[in-house]
Write a protein that holds these residues in place. Structure first.
Motif, short mmCIF file in Angstrom:
data_model
loop_
_atom_site.label_atom_id
_atom_site.label_comp_id
_atom_site.label_asym_id
_atom_site.label_seq_id
_atom_site.Cartn_x
_atom_site.Cartn_y
_atom_site.Cartn_z
N THR A 1 12.38 59.48 19.30
CA THR A 1 13.39 58.66 19.96
C THR A 1 14.48 58.26 18.97
OG1 THR A 1 12.19 56.63 19.44
CG2 THR A 1 11.62 57.76 21.51
N ALA A 2 15.48 57.54 19.46
CA ALA A 2 16.57 57.07 18.59
C ALA A 2 16.03 56.15 17.50
CB ALA A 2 17.61 56.35 19.43
N GLN A 3 15.10 55.27 17.86
CA GLN A 3 14.53 54.36 16.86
C GLN A 3 13.73 55.12 15.82
OE1 GLN A 3 12.08 51.27 18.53
NE2 GLN A 3 11.49 50.44 16.54
N ALA A 4 12.91 56.08 16.27
CA ALA A 4 12.12 56.86 15.32
C ALA A 4 13.02 57.66 14.39
CB ALA A 4 11.17 57.78 16.08
N HIS A 5 14.10 58.21 14.92
CA HIS A 5 15.01 58.98 14.08
C HIS A 5 15.74 58.08 13.08
CE1 HIS A 5 18.90 61.05 13.16
NE2 HIS A 5 18.04 62.02 12.89
N ALA A 6 16.10 56.87 13.50
CA ALA A 6 16.77 55.95 12.59
C ALA A 6 15.86 55.63 11.39
CB ALA A 6 17.15 54.67 13.32
N GLU A 7 14.58 55.47 11.65
CA GLU A 7 13.63 55.21 10.56
C GLU A 7 13.54 56.40 9.61
OE1 GLU A 7 10.02 54.26 12.55
OE2 GLU A 7 10.75 52.32 13.31
N ILE A 8 13.57 57.61 10.17
CA ILE A 8 13.53 58.81 9.34
C ILE A 8 14.77 58.89 8.45
CG2 ILE A 8 13.73 61.34 9.44
CD1 ILE A 8 11.89 61.23 11.90
#
Length: 435
Positions: free
Chosen positions: A419-426
């Motif tokens: 998701t957008a949140q998971a990608h931001a963390e990456i």
């Protein structure tokens, strides 16, 4: 990123699309009707060559990953692939008198190989342009819009007075357009669009390619891309046959409907990326694939005797066709970041090759199965009327099978985990690793 940069990056897609759509719709019909080749043989030739070409993509992707020049790793491949592409287009779209099945096979082999170099390099180049979740939607929205602009031009050509009265001239004229549009656009892209510097040269082996295929997020996206590719390619390959034999429309009217479809796709390219940024790419993709299935059913029931009504329906249907190309490729860029974080290597070229392969497999499987089914029912392209069972098989393969496949793709898209949140963390973790 400036709009000029995005537009220049996308520009080569205008010419590349000039090959993609004819390979699905116009060229099989051209070689079967104007050149007198058997439709089953034509379908087999297109399928076999594209299957052979699939083995070429990982080699190209791996070579791109290992390329390091002061111009970048993808731009040099685009520069090399373009003149090869031009030669192949000339051979395929302007065959000499008496060209038979052997000529078609050789011309297809050259065209697919050259197209692969250009497509994989452009896709990898786009992935590298930005690491932003929403920006990537915009980049691939522009990419799809340029692609569809090329498709619109291609579908407009048969509507011109000269080509409407002589369909045999349509395919060579398409080739002339590609030979003009592609090199001009590639030159602009190479001059205007930068390529961010690459990291260390990764080790690339066959095992790396195989491992990428079973990564959960990559495998899911590959399955989605394959399914939608099968559905869209099947419907596209049967477009003129369906509207000609199942709906009783003349070629000119069917060509207008194809133009409306591509116009709707162009509008959709500008919308799906924005929806992906609002509700998440995977959710937007699921909505798009469900809408695709629903619109196919409406297409089968719509009164195409009234051209404005039919054109409106096809524009709505066309808008759904852009969901996959925009959103799945944007999600591809995101899983490339995940792969770089987890494995410590940038395999953008290999990942791009994987998705080039899924695209090609879809374009192979769908039309090959459809032509085989039609051939088994006694379909004859040059016959004015078909048996009732042949018409039913035509509707099954052009409408109902793609609709069912679209629903399966929607279900898979809903389960995508990045998701957008998971990608931001990456991205945060990747930036922390950068010296």
């Amino acid at each position: 990123m400036r709009l000029l940069t995005k537009a220049a990056y996308a520009a080569p897609s205008v010419g590349l699309a000039g090959v993609s759509l004819p390979l699905l719709i116009f060229l099989p019909t051209y070689y079967a009707t104007q050149r007198g080749l058997q439709i089953a043989a034509v379908g087999a030739a297109f399928a076999i060559i594209r299957l052979l070409d699939i083995g070429f993509d990982p080699l190209i992707g791996a070579a791109m990953d290992r390329t390091r020049t002061r111009f970048g790793r993808f731009k040099p491949w685009m520069a090399v692939g373009t003149p090869l592409f031009m030669l192949a287009v000339y051979a395929l779209f302007m065959p000499p008198a008496g060209a038979g099945l052997t000529y078609l096979v050789l011309a297809l082999l050259a065209a697919y190989a050259a197209w692969s170099i250009c497509f994989v390099s452009q896709l990898g180049w786009g992935v590298a342009l930005s690491g932003d979740y929403a920006e990537r939607n915009s980049i691939f929205g522009w990419w799809q819009a340029a692609y569809l602009l090329g498709s619109l031009v291609i579908t407009t050509l048969p509507l011109t007075p000269a080509l409407r009265t002589d369909p045999a001239l349509a395919v060579p004229t398409m080739g002339q357009f590609i030979l003009i549009a592609t090199p001009l656009a590639v030159i602009v892209a190479l001059l205007v669009v930068p390529e961010p510097p690459s990291g260390p040269r990764p080790r690339v082996a066959l095992a790396d390619y195989l491992k990428l295929m079973v990564r959960p997020n990559i495998a899911r996206l590959l399955a989605i891309d394959l399914l939608i590719g099968v559905a869209v390619a099947t419907n596209a390959a049967l477009f003129f046959f369906y509207f000609g034999f199942a709906r009783g429309l003349p070629f000119g009217q069917a060509a207008i409907l194809l133009f409306a479809t591509n116009l709707g796709s162009l509008i959709g390219a500008l919308l799906w990326g924005r929806l992906g940024s609002l509700i998440g790419k995977h959710q937007a993709a699921s909505v798009g694939f469900i809408a695709y299935a629903a619109l196919l059913a409406i297409v089968h029931l719509a009164p195409f005797e009234r051209l404005p009504v039919g054109a409106g329906v096809m524009m709505l249907f066309g808008a759904t066709l852009s969901a996959g190309p925009v959103l799945v490729r944007s999600m591809l860029a995101d899983v490339g970041d995940e792969e770089r974080l987890l494995r410590g290597a940038d395999h953008t070229g290999l990942i791009s090759a994987l998705f080039s392969n899924s695209n090609k497999l879809g374009a192979v499987i769908g039309p090959a199965v459809a032509f085989a089914v039609l051939g088994a029912t006694g379909f004859q392209a040059k016959t004015a009327t078909q048996a009732p069972e042949t018409v039913r098989a035509l509707a099954l393969m052009a409408i109902w099978a793609p609709a069912a496949i679209g629903l399966v793709a929607a279900l898979l898209a809903r389960g995508h985990a990045l998701t957008a949140q998971a990608h931001a963390e990456i991205r945060t973790r990747l930036q922390a690793q950068t010296p």
